[in-house]
Design a protein around this motif. Structure first.
Motif, PDB file in Angstrom:
ATOM      1  N   GLY A 186      52.783  18.442 -81.741  1.00 20.30           N
ATOM      2  CA  GLY A 186      52.908  17.074 -82.222  1.00 20.30           C
ATOM      3  C   GLY A 186      53.749  16.269 -81.245  1.00 20.30           C
ATOM      4  N   TRP A 187      53.783  14.948 -81.456  1.00 19.91           N
ATOM      5  CA  TRP A 187      54.503  14.047 -80.552  1.00 19.91           C
ATOM      6  C   TRP A 187      55.408  13.135 -81.368  1.00 19.91           C
ATOM      7  N   THR A 188      56.637  12.970 -80.900  1.00 15.09           N
ATOM      8  CA  THR A 188      57.665  12.270 -81.689  1.00 15.09           C
ATOM      9  C   THR A 188      57.252  10.869 -82.119  1.00 15.09           C
ATOM     10  N   ASP A 189      56.564  10.130 -81.250  1.00 16.05           N
ATOM     11  CA  ASP A 189      56.243   8.733 -81.522  1.00 16.05           C
ATOM     12  C   ASP A 189      54.751   8.509 -81.747  1.00 16.05           C
ATOM     13  N   ASP A 190      54.055   9.535 -82.168  1.00 16.46           N
ATOM     14  CA  ASP A 190      52.611   9.436 -82.384  1.00 16.46           C
ATOM     15  C   ASP A 190      52.334   8.702 -83.699  1.00 16.46           C
ATOM     16  N   ALA A 191      51.718   7.528 -83.597  1.00 14.55           N
ATOM     17  CA  ALA A 191      51.407   6.748 -84.791  1.00 14.55           C
ATOM     18  C   ALA A 191      50.065   7.136 -85.408  1.00 14.55           C
ATOM     19  N   GLU A 192      49.276   7.959 -84.699  1.00 16.05           N
ATOM     20  CA  GLU A 192      47.956   8.359 -85.197  1.00 16.05           C
ATOM     21  C   GLU A 192      48.036   9.605 -86.078  1.00 16.05           C
ATOM     22  N   ILE A 193      48.685  10.630 -85.567  1.00 18.74           N
ATOM     23  CA  ILE A 193      48.861  11.890 -86.306  1.00 18.74           C
ATOM     24  C   ILE A 193      50.334  12.266 -86.217  1.00 18.74           C
ATOM     25  N   ARG A 194      51.028  12.226 -87.338  1.00 19.87           N
ATOM     26  CA  ARG A 194      52.443  12.603 -87.338  1.00 19.87           C
ATOM     27  C   ARG A 194      52.570  14.124 -87.260  1.00 19.87           C
ATOM     28  N   PRO A 195      53.596  14.625 -86.603  1.00 24.37           N
ATOM     29  CA  PRO A 195      53.792  16.077 -86.518  1.00 24.37           C
ATOM     30  C   PRO A 195      53.799  16.769 -87.878  1.00 24.37           C
ATOM     31  N   ASP A 196      54.354  16.115 -88.908  1.00 26.10           N
ATOM     32  CA  ASP A 196      54.427  16.761 -90.225  1.00 26.10           C
ATOM     33  C   ASP A 196      53.062  16.868 -90.897  1.00 26.10           C
ATOM     34  N   GLN A 197      52.042  16.205 -90.348  1.00 26.30           N
ATOM     35  CA  GLN A 197      50.697  16.305 -90.905  1.00 26.30           C
ATOM     36  C   GLN A 197      49.909  17.475 -90.314  1.00 26.30           C
ATOM     37  N   MET A 198      50.521  18.197 -89.387  1.00 28.18           N
ATOM     38  CA  MET A 198      49.822  19.265 -88.687  1.00 28.18           C
ATOM     39  C   MET A 198      50.160  20.662 -89.202  1.00 28.18           C
ATOM     40  N   GLY A 199      50.893  20.728 -90.291  1.00 30.13           N
ATOM     41  CA  GLY A 199      51.335  22.031 -90.805  1.00 30.13           C
ATOM     42  C   GLY A 199      50.215  22.970 -91.213  1.00 30.13           C
ATOM     43  N   GLY A 200      49.043  22.424 -91.493  1.00 28.75           N
ATOM     44  CA  GLY A 200      47.931  23.263 -91.922  1.00 28.75           C
ATOM     45  C   GLY A 200      47.465  24.260 -90.884  1.00 28.75           C
ATOM     46  N   TRP A 201      47.778  24.010 -89.614  1.00 29.81           N
ATOM     47  CA  TRP A 201      47.363  24.938 -88.559  1.00 29.81           C
ATOM     48  C   TRP A 201      48.027  26.309 -88.697  1.00 29.81           C
ATOM     49  N   ARG A 202      49.137  26.370 -89.394  1.00 30.32           N
ATOM     50  CA  ARG A 202      49.847  27.640 -89.553  1.00 30.32           C
ATOM     51  C   ARG A 202      48.953  28.714 -90.172  1.00 30.32           C
ATOM     52  N   ALA A 203      47.998  28.288 -91.001  1.00 22.93           N
ATOM     53  CA  ALA A 203      47.121  29.244 -91.681  1.00 22.93           C
ATOM     54  C   ALA A 203      46.024  29.802 -90.788  1.00 22.93           C
ATOM     55  N   TYR A 204      45.923  29.324 -89.544  1.00 23.94           N
ATOM     56  CA  TYR A 204      44.852  29.746 -88.651  1.00 23.94           C
ATOM     57  C   TYR A 204      45.276  30.831 -87.671  1.00 23.94           C
ATOM     58  N   ALA A 205      46.476  31.309 -87.815  1.00 23.68           N
ATOM     59  CA  ALA A 205      46.965  32.389 -86.949  1.00 23.68           C
ATOM     60  C   ALA A 205      47.880  33.292 -87.765  1.00 23.68           C
ATOM     61  N   THR A 206      48.032  34.517 -87.315  1.00 24.45           N
ATOM     62  CA  THR A 206      48.988  35.397 -87.968  1.00 24.45           C
ATOM     63  C   THR A 206      50.395  34.839 -87.729  1.00 24.45           C
ATOM     64  N   PRO A 207      51.332  35.077 -88.657  1.00 28.38           N
ATOM     65  CA  PRO A 207      52.660  34.457 -88.549  1.00 28.38           C
ATOM     66  C   PRO A 207      53.355  34.659 -87.211  1.00 28.38           C
ATOM     67  N   ASP A 208      53.181  35.821 -86.612  1.00 29.62           N
ATOM     68  CA  ASP A 208      53.865  36.084 -85.345  1.00 29.62           C
ATOM     69  C   ASP A 208      53.173  35.456 -84.148  1.00 29.62           C
ATOM     70  N   ARG A 209      52.026  34.818 -84.378  1.00 33.64           N
ATOM     71  CA  ARG A 209      51.279  34.224 -83.275  1.00 33.64           C
ATOM     72  C   ARG A 209      51.136  32.704 -83.430  1.00 33.64           C
ATOM     73  N   PHE A 210      51.914  32.121 -84.310  1.00 34.07           N
ATOM     74  CA  PHE A 210      51.853  30.670 -84.515  1.00 34.07           C
ATOM     75  C   PHE A 210      53.129  30.012 -84.019  1.00 34.07           C
ATOM     76  N   THR A 211      52.964  28.894 -83.312  1.00 34.37           N
ATOM     77  CA  THR A 211      54.093  28.109 -82.841  1.00 34.37           C
ATOM     78  C   THR A 211      53.826  26.638 -83.125  1.00 34.37           C
ATOM     79  N   ALA A 212      54.808  25.952 -83.657  1.00 34.04           N
ATOM     80  CA  ALA A 212      54.733  24.500 -83.857  1.00 34.04           C
ATOM     81  C   ALA A 212      55.813  23.865 -82.996  1.00 34.04           C
ATOM     82  N   GLU A 213      55.434  22.860 -82.249  1.00 31.49           N
ATOM     83  CA  GLU A 213      56.381  22.215 -81.352  1.00 31.49           C
ATOM     84  C   GLU A 213      56.146  20.716 -81.356  1.00 31.49           C
ATOM     85  N   VAL A 214      57.220  19.953 -81.328  1.00 28.88           N
ATOM     86  CA  VAL A 214      57.135  18.494 -81.254  1.00 28.88           C
ATOM     87  C   VAL A 214      57.703  18.055 -79.910  1.00 28.88           C
TER      88      VAL A 214
END
Length: 259
Positions: free
Chosen positions: A197-225
């Motif tokens: 995600g990107w700090t100043d993104d007005a199109e997609i806020r970083p907090d709206q991207m949490g659903g991606w966590r379900a697409y990888a095993t817990p040890d293989r998921f990373t979220a970064e802003v």
């Protein structure tokens, strides 16, 4: 059900042939309405990772070819065309609509029993089961024309009305593919997934991207802003290149003897 256009030869799908001595490759899918040249500001490589811009049909040097249709059609064609170059560690990068195209291609490779990305870099996009989402999806042609004009300026170009109108048709077809793409439930792939995600993104806020966590095993998921807005990725910022190198770094070798 949409039909798949005739498959193009693999060379059409990349702006240049990948290097034989690359340690790893990152295949970058373009933003909706644009082509592979949008990555012109990116380096040819970052560390040991070669950058390979993907060119879908129906735009730029492939403008005479029909649009790919649905993301499933694009995934079928891209998976076949890129497969000769998936012979070493590789990742897919996509931003906004390009993230969905990249993900659909990874899913197709997995379904075909082929190699899958060691890391998916999903930038500024909600997870497929949370979509479709985004203000572009409900815009009129006039509004989209204005967006293309501003994006052309962001890329350092001078908007030409005829070129903008040509791009509008591509953008509208890409948006339709986005509108039609939604998964009822997450698909867990064996590789790593890096949600960016990107700090100043007005199109997609970083907090709206949490659903991606379900697409990888817990040890293989990373979220970064990362710092910046929706188009900051176009400049290949150092923070993004660092994330790419880290995501595609070789797995550490075991130390010590066997037990």
């Amino acid at each position: 059900m949409s039909t798949s256009p005739t498959r193009a030869r693999p060379g059409k799908w990349l702006l240049r042939r990948p290097k034989d001595d690359a340690a790893a490759r990152l295949f970058c899918f373009p933003y909706s309405g644009l082509g592979a040249s949008m990555y012109s500001r990116w380096p040819d490589s970052t560390g040991a990772v070669e950058i390979c811009a993907v060119q879908p049909p129906g735009r730029e040097n492939r403008i005479r070819e029909p649009h790919f249709g649905e993301y499933a059609d694009l995934a079928e064609q891209a998976a076949a065309a890129l497969r000769p170059y998936l012979d070493r560690p590789f990742g897919f990068f996509g931003h906004c609509g390009g993230a969905l195209a990249a993900f659909a291609t990874a899913v197709r490779l997995h379904a075909d029993g082929g190699p899958v990305p060691d890391c998916l870099f999903m930038s500024s996009q909600v997870a497929p089961h949370d979509g479709p989402f985004g203000r572009f999806l409900s815009m009129s042609d006039d509004e989209l024309r204005l967006e293309l004009t501003e994006l052309t300026k962001a890329l350092g170009g001078r908007p030409d009305p005829d070129v903008i109108d040509l791009g509008l048709g591509v953008l509208r077809a890409d948006i339709t593919a986005n509108q039609h793409y939604r998964l009822d439930a997450p698909v867990v792939l064996p590789g790593a997934l890096h949600a960016i995600g990107w700090t100043d993104d007005a199109e997609i806020r970083p907090d709206q991207m949490g659903g991606w966590r379900a697409y990888a095993t817990p040890d293989r998921f990373t979220a970064e802003v990362l710092p910046g807005g929706h188009h900051t990725f176009l400049d290949a910022p150092d923070e993004l290149m660092t994330a790419v190198r880290r995501g595609l770094a070789p797995a550490p070798r075991p130390t010590g003897g066997t037990r």
